[in-house]
Design an enzyme around this catalytic site. Structure first.
Site, PDB file in Angstrom:
ATOM      1  N   LYS A  30      -1.817  -6.929  -3.940  1.00 37.37           N
ATOM      2  CA  LYS A  30      -1.179  -5.876  -4.723  1.00 37.37           C
ATOM      3  C   LYS A  30      -0.946  -6.365  -6.151  1.00 37.37           C
ATOM      4  CE  LYS A  30       1.402  -3.969  -0.781  1.00 37.37           C
ATOM      5  NZ  LYS A  30       0.797  -2.630  -0.726  1.00 37.37           N
TER       6      LYS A  30
ATOM      7  N   ARG B 275      -1.573  -0.627  10.233  1.00 36.00           N
ATOM      8  CA  ARG B 275      -2.280   0.028  11.335  1.00 36.00           C
ATOM      9  C   ARG B 275      -2.846  -0.983  12.327  1.00 36.00           C
ATOM     10  NH1 ARG B 275      -6.217   2.800   7.080  1.00 36.00           N
ATOM     11  NH2 ARG B 275      -4.193   2.784   6.038  1.00 36.00           N
TER      12      ARG B 275
END
Length: 526
Positions: free
Chosen positions: A273, A347
């Site tokens: 990020k 996920r």
């Protein structure tokens, strides 16, 4: 930090000695006989002063008026609540308290209908966070301020006056303890709330509830096939873990599993990020924190079915052992996943968790909760979590319960036959991130989890993405605890939770809307 104490009836106090804030909808405040609120105001405020103050309120969207210096105030909630809002105006309650409280011992009185009791209590709790490392005298006061929370019930649609029971008080206390626990975990930074720190919180709740936890950690995850959790967390100094709390009362006929994403910090991994996107990623454990708080509240309030809480814990870090783009992992489902984005890690851990809930815990109702996608905030906003489910009946129920508890939800499309092709891979059963980020991104992220459970799964599966509602500004909200307590309230001994869960639609324990296209019956080969 402030302590909260709930009361069944108004406790007579002098506002000169104990400040009081009275909050309610304008119509309720106007219709309320002064005699019902006078124990909190006399001898400093008389009937005429109170009625004049209420008549001066013009909420736009809220308004306040002083009754006695700054020691007694009355505040009006917004006049309107649209069909996708909570009738309790819970978010306005929290804001009014944050603006008007004095950081000393005080009373907060909520004037509301019985149906809004839990949502209002939860809103109060959100205004008093527990986590702080401030060193000022006010922040370290001993003992901390005591906030008395009291209610005056108005009849609403009921013909007979309703009362608050001792059981109601206990349930509100349990739920708000869960909310503040959840918010404290989410507010804590990773140098304190790493995987080991989160496991300590799980162990503390297990001890309080008289339960034993199951923990699979580090290399053992890899050996037992949890390729998602292990692959995400193996680069961190503090190893990843799968933790399970199980409550199995006698006579249970259903098995419910709640699965939480517990990424204690998310750097993005090698798909790292940026410097403005990484701050705040301590909140990426918000789903698992809500599961822990909800589990505490449900068990303490007399849950009557088998209930399992599954925590998928990892720090998505950067290091020599970090997962690389192009790596292929085999998850607990047996499916292989080509990693094309290491920042789509939630996920992966949840896929292992829901399969464990199905295969090992034999759950027939599975709910996973996660701060899964930034797209959730774009799709459903800051106040509504996104719900993806294979059951139209659970979808309808969850929407209503979200409004009743103040933890609101909005559905996103469940359509694997149109969306799951986004994960096509030439070398594995699927990739972990979509080809087209403009195509139902919130739905697709959830479908990745559902694919490992299996689109043919015969039970009911719900996925709650609450990336935006998990916080308000720089503070965690404790979102999800009240929702879980209310959504499964039919399994509780507590009447207030059963009332919240009741609705005209009869919920049948089966999934509807399952995809029947042959290519999608299994997302990967056995």
């Amino acid at each position: 930090m402030s302590r909260l104490k709930f009361h069944r009836t108004l406790q007579p106090t002098d506002p000169h000695a104990l400040p009081v804030l009275i909050i309610g909808q304008l119509r309720h405040l106007t219709e309320l006989p002064f005699d019902r609120i006078s124990p909190k105001l006399e001898p400093r405020v008389d009937r005429e002063t109170y009625m004049k103050a209420v008549s001066c309120l013009h909420p736009a969207p809220t308004d306040t008026c002083s009754l006695y210096l700054d020691q007694a105030r009355v505040a009006a909630l917004p006049l309107k609540a649209s069909r996708h809002n909570t009738a309790s105006r819970a978010h306005a309650i929290t804001k009014l308290i944050q603006t008007n409280t004095t950081n000393v011992s005080e009373s907060i009185v909520i004037v509301c209908e019985k149906q809004d009791l839990l949502a209002s209590a939860s809103a109060v709790a959100r205004a008093f966070p527990l986590y702080s490392r401030k060193t000022s005298k006010a922040a370290t006061a001993d003992p901390p301020p005591l906030v008395h929370i009291e209610f005056v019930l108005v009849n609403g649609q009921s013909e007979t006056p309703e009362e608050i029971t001792e059981e109601d008080v206990l349930v509100m206390a349990n739920v708000t303890v869960g909310i503040r626990l959840t918010a404290r975990i989410v507010d804590a930074p990773c140098n304190e709330m790493n995987v080991s720190g989160f496991l300590a919180e799980v162990e503390a709740i297990a001890l309080e509830l008289g339960l034993k936890s199951k923990i699979i950690r580090g290399k053992e995850l890899h050996e037992q096939g949890f390729g998602g959790i292990y692959g995400v967390g193996k680069a961190a100094a503090d190893p990843p873990a799968l933790a399970v709390l199980s409550y199995e009362p006698k006579g249970a006929t259903e098995t419910v599993a709640w699965v939480g994403k517990g990424i204690v910090f998310d750097t993005g991994g090698l798909s790292i990020k940026g410097k403005t996107a990484m701050p705040g990623m301590k909140r990426d454990c918000g789903g698992a924190a809500a599961i822990l708080g909800g589990f505490y509240a449900a068990v303490k309030s007399g849950f009557q079915q088998n209930l399992h809480a599954v925590f998928c814990l990892a720090e998505n870090s950067v290091g020599p052992e970090a997962t690389r783009p192009d790596d292929i992992h085999r998850l607990y489902s047996g499916c292989t996943v080509e990693i094309n984005n290491t920042d789509a890690e939630g996920r992966l851990v949840l896929a292992d968790g829901v399969v464990y809930a199905d295969r090992d815990l034999k759950a027939n109702i599975i709910l996973d909760m996660a701060t899964l996608t930034g797209a959730q905030g774009i799709a459903t906003g800051k106040y509504h979590g996104a719900l993806l489910t294979n059951s139209d009946e659970w979808e309808e129920k969850a929407m209503e319960i979200g409004r009743r508890t103040g933890d609101m939800l909005c559905p996103v499309p469940y359509c694997p036959e149109l969306h799951f092709s986004e994960f096509n891979s030439a070398v594995a059963d699927m990739k972990n991130s979509v080809m087209d980020r403009g195509n139902a991104q919130v739905s697709c992220a959830g479908l990745f989890i559902g694919a490992h459970l299996g689109f043919e799964y015969g039970g009911s599966w719900m996925h709650v993405d609450m990336a935006a509602p998990v916080h308000n500004g720089e503070r965690a909200t404790g979102y999800g605890v009240a929702l879980l307590a209310g959504l499964f309230g039919e399994h509780s001994k507590a009447s207030i939770l059963r009332d919240i869960a009741s609705q005209p639609t009869v919920l049948r324990n089966k999934a509807s809307g399952n995809c029947t296209e042959p290519p999608l019956k299994k997302a990967c080969l056995d």
